[in-house]
Design an enzyme around this catalytic site. Structure first.
Site, PDB file in Angstrom:
ATOM      1  CG  HIS A  72      -3.716 -23.106 -44.070  1.00 31.59           C
ATOM      2  ND1 HIS A  72      -4.250 -23.350 -42.920  1.00 31.59           N
ATOM      3  CD2 HIS A  72      -3.874 -24.276 -44.658  1.00 31.59           C
ATOM      4  CE1 HIS A  72      -4.856 -24.452 -42.610  1.00 31.59           C
ATOM      5  NE2 HIS A  72      -4.917 -25.002 -43.774  1.00 31.59           N
ATOM      6  CE1 TYR A 200       5.960 -28.518 -40.667  1.00 29.17           C
ATOM      7  CE2 TYR A 200       4.724 -26.408 -40.650  1.00 29.17           C
ATOM      8  CZ  TYR A 200       5.226 -27.642 -41.401  1.00 29.17           C
ATOM      9  OH  TYR A 200       5.088 -27.698 -42.709  1.00 29.17           O
ATOM     10  N   PRO A 292       9.532 -34.600 -45.154  1.00 32.85           N
ATOM     11  CG  PRO A 292       8.142 -35.766 -43.855  1.00 32.85           C
ATOM     12  CD  PRO A 292       9.263 -35.993 -44.597  1.00 32.85           C
ATOM     13  CE  LYS A 296       9.300 -25.428 -49.913  1.00 30.27           C
ATOM     14  NZ  LYS A 296       8.512 -24.431 -50.551  1.00 30.27           N
ATOM     15  CE1 TYR A 383       6.191 -24.548 -44.220  1.00 27.91           C
ATOM     16  CE2 TYR A 383       4.226 -23.811 -45.716  1.00 27.91           C
ATOM     17  CZ  TYR A 383       4.991 -24.723 -44.663  1.00 27.91           C
ATOM     18  OH  TYR A 383       4.204 -25.795 -44.134  1.00 27.91           O
TER      19      TYR A 383
END
Ligand code: APR
Ligand code: PHB
Length: 388
Positions: A72, A200, A292, A296, A383
């Site tokens: 991704h 998200y 979550p 990580k 991220y």
């Protein structure tokens, strides 16, 4: 029995540690409470930082990962109903992420353990750690009704959040930092094609997340009250709620179907300091838990294993500096990931007691991220994860 490193727990941290140590010429014995099939059936995390991908490649676990994993280059964040924030981490931070389920990593690790003849003792109960502040530490446990003893140079506590290792650090010598969040994630798996990207969402009904496990297996989550039970969430209710929380232009692409798994998990941040006591070192969930949001947990476990193997290899070659500073080195990355996953959790969820002011602050953060490429770059870099 006698070995160099006795490892407690054969989750991703313990089994990866044993594999790398073996490849670097250091012997270990892994003691696991559950059966192999029990560990393999657990449904856990799903997204790897690129540093984790490279580490797994370097120990010979890259083939299936690249064949079945899905790269991704960005994530999307839906907010204020229909706004979509696009964080292009490949362009902004120079690295992608890889969607590849922890279940598959665990299968790959156990296959490698068999190939390389590692010693993992499953179904071992009553594990106890002894004499960690002496030069002769040892571990005892029961297997097949018999008590066993492993003498070793070092003990690695890789036994997750409910393990015994962290308890071997006396209360007075350890600090615990904790934050429990007042909601849970209801997660489902369904045999439907996932969305092409991770999405998200922050919505007035709460958080939502669209993820995947493979081209015909989707993983979705919605924030729910901690008191809820899965019986209160029919598939219909789940899909309606998920789609409502996504921007309409994304929600219309969700393919629904019967769930094959449904569970509710609480969200928590926790850090134990230090990650070393005498001859014992903690790694993975045994030392820290993150919510979550931001994916990580597994990546931190892999990072700890990287630092610990480097330290042990150098120690056995005659230089103990890295082993002496393992806790300090590992904790730097731990706290940075704890902060990031806490920040993403606060940014994307609705808290039960909050006022309209908190939501305005959250939306201002999201608006700033939308306007400023530097702000997005900072999120992208965290991220995808910094280099080790
Ligand atoms: N004795 C022996 N084994 C134990 C004991 C014990 N007393 N207690 C726990 N274990 C085993 C568990 O059965 C489990 O297999 O230790 C293992 C710990 O594995 P994980 O919980 O998967 O933790 P870790 O290897 O650190 O991996 C971290 O797992 O929970 C996720 O988000 C987390 O993805 C991250 C990853
Ligand atoms: C998952 O696929 O399970 C997943 C993905 C991203 C997250 C958390 C979980 O932030």
């Amino acid at each position: 029995m006698k070995t160099q490193v006795a490892i407690i727990g054969a989750g991703p941290a313990g089994s990866l540690l044993s594999l790398i140590l073996h490849q670097r010429g250091i012997e270990s014995i892994v003691i696991e409470r559950q059966s192999k099939s029990y560990v393999l059936d657990r449904i856990r995390a799903g997204v790897l930082e690129w540093t984790s991908v490279e580490l797994l490649e370097s120990v010979g676990l890259g083939e299936r990962l690249h064949k079945e994993g899905h790269r991704h280059d960005r994530v999307k964040i839906g907010w204020r109903g229909s706004e979509i924030l696009d964080i292009e981490f490949q362009r902004l931070a120079g690295k992608p992420m890889m969607a590849y389920g922890q279940t598959k990593i665990q299968e790959d690790l156990y296959a490698a353990a068999e190939r390389e003849n590692l010693n993992i003792i499953f179904e071992s109960s009553d594990v106890e750690i002894h004499d960690v502040t002496t030069d002769n530490p040892y571990v005892t446990f029961t297997t097949n009704g018999e008590t066993q003893r492993v003498d070793c140079d070092y003990i690695a506590g890789c036994d997750g959040q409910h393990g015994v290792s962290r308890g071997a650090i006396p209360f007075k010598r350890r600090s615990e930092f904790e934050r429990a969040y007042p909601f849970g994630w209801l997660g489902i798996l369904s045999e439907t094609p996932p969305l092409p990207e991770l999405v998200y969402a922050n919505h007035k009904n709460g958080f939502a997340l669209c993820s995947e496990r493979n081209p015909m297996l989707s993983r979705y989550y919605v924030q729910c009250p901690l008191e809820d039970t899965v019986d209160q969430w029919s598939d219909d209710r789940f899909w309606t709620e998920l789609i409502e929380r996504l921007p309409p232009s994304i929600g219309e692409h969700v393919v629904t179907g019967p769930s094959i798994e449904k569970s509710i998990a609480p969200l928590r941040s926790q850090v134990i300091e230090p990650m070393q006591y005498g001859k014992m070192f903690l790694a993975g969930d045994a030392a820290h838990i993150v919510p979550p949001t931001g994916a990580k947990g597994l990546n931190l476990a892999i990072a700890d294993v990287h630092y610990l193997t480097e330290a042990l290899v150098e120690h056995y070659a005659g230089n103990s500096a890295k082993l002496d500073s393992y806790s300090e080195t590992a904790l730097r990355r731990v706290w940075s990931s704890v902060r990031f996953s806490w920040w993403m959790t606060v940014l994307l969820h609705r808290f039960p007691e909050e006022t309209a002011f908190e939501q305005r602050m959250r939306e201002e953060d999201l608006a700033y991220l939308t306007r400023s490429e530097s702000a997005r770059k900072s999120v992208a870099e965290q991220y995808v994860g910094l280099d080790y």
